[in-house]
Design a protein around this motif. Sequence first.
Motif, short mmCIF file in Angstrom:
data_model
loop_
_atom_site.label_atom_id
_atom_site.label_comp_id
_atom_site.label_asym_id
_atom_site.label_seq_id
_atom_site.Cartn_x
_atom_site.Cartn_y
_atom_site.Cartn_z
N ILE A 1 -4.81 2.93 -4.48
CA ILE A 1 -4.49 2.09 -3.32
C ILE A 1 -5.79 1.36 -2.97
CG2 ILE A 1 -3.76 2.02 -0.92
CD1 ILE A 1 -2.43 4.76 -1.40
N GLY B 1 0.70 2.30 -7.27
CA GLY B 1 -0.21 2.09 -6.16
C GLY B 1 0.01 0.75 -5.47
N GLU B 2 -1.01 0.29 -4.76
CA GLU B 2 -0.95 -0.96 -4.01
C GLU B 2 -2.32 -1.61 -4.03
OE1 GLU B 2 0.54 -3.53 -2.85
OE2 GLU B 2 1.44 -2.94 -0.93
N VAL C 1 3.85 2.18 -1.65
CA VAL C 1 3.55 2.91 -2.88
C VAL C 1 4.84 3.49 -3.43
CG1 VAL C 1 1.17 3.41 -2.21
CG2 VAL C 1 2.99 4.98 -1.52
#
Length: 412
Positions: free
Chosen positions: A304, A174-175, A189
């Motif tokens: 995210i 994810g981020e 990602v």
Amino acid sequence: MRQRLRPSYLRTSAAWVAAAAIAAAVPAIAAPTAYAEEGEPSLVISTLPTTSPKPGEVYDENVVITNKGTAAADGVTFRIRLTRGLDFPETVEGCTYSTIEDKVRQALCELDTVVEPGASVETPVRFKAQPSALMEAIEYGTSATGEAPGEGFGDSHRRLTLTADSSADLVAIGEDTEALAGDRQSITVGLRNDGPGWIQNQESDDQTALMVRIPEDTVATQVPEECAPFGIDGPSGPGGTPGKSTYVCWPADHTIDVDETLSFTFMLDIDDDAKTTTGEVKATSVYDIHPEFDKNPANDKAAIRVAIPTDYEPEPATSGGSSTGGSTDGGATTGGDGNDPEGQSTGGTGGTGGSTGGTGTTGSTTDSVDGNLASTGSDGTPLIAGAAAATAALGGGLVLAVRRRRAAANSS
């Protein structure tokens, strides 16, 4: 009459070979070949039994070559191809070995024999499952006349798919970033294969993919070409389409090697009234079916997160400090507190009626949010640090591309 080659000959000719096709799509199999017109051979080969080998195991089976034509086949060129998780256990005299496109191992073997009409010969097919074996294919056979086969499949040239007794661990990446409401922010990602098997579906178009759910209160304005909008049960539009809430991303060659990471970068426009918001990435397939080979679902999902500060209020700029003593002529402070041997204070510059000795204040302030937003300018305008600042400077002209990189050993 069925003719059988001597075993000693077989073990020094095209035996010990095996094959794999490059194409991922399931090929159409031609209808059974009847006896050819007068004066032509028509070779047909038997199918290999399916298998699910463990890494390190050797597959060893025979195929039967039968001449259903009306003329003899004088010599047979037998070709074997193996996908990258398989290999030949040894080289054999009479065979030429090479590695062709997509890391496919190939053996082209000359069988010095005559196959009369109605007669049959046997030749072995051997291959070994490598440590990276998972979804594999074997292409094997000849042409109807005994010459080297073409690229299609039929009675004389066949294809076998198999799944090795192994697995591959998909990891969603994810981020976690931050931005200001009303701003733009890029997110990257990824999907990583921790092995031990490499990934390429040899039996269907349900390729391994990364599902990306865009955070609420943001809009994906730039999208990688490898990412298509996701509908009810599959891709629902061309890659790179902006403005959708969910995407599915996969590599153009449908391949993810061991320890390889696929990265996908999106540009998000953030709503003016947005608060901290989250989305999600998930390791899955283009039809959102969890791959059977992935036995560790614990790392299939990741968040995210776009943190958006809500308590950020820059302090107004001041025109000097205030203290006691010293000059009041609006210039630099010249008075001291009696402790400065030079008779000068340490105050800053002031405006009209500025600081009068002591420690003054500068004419601009410095504020930050969570240590990730840079200082404000003298006009109080917030500036975004790092990559976000670069993005703003480019005016959103970020080149979106899928980047491949080898993941670090301990990356998440």
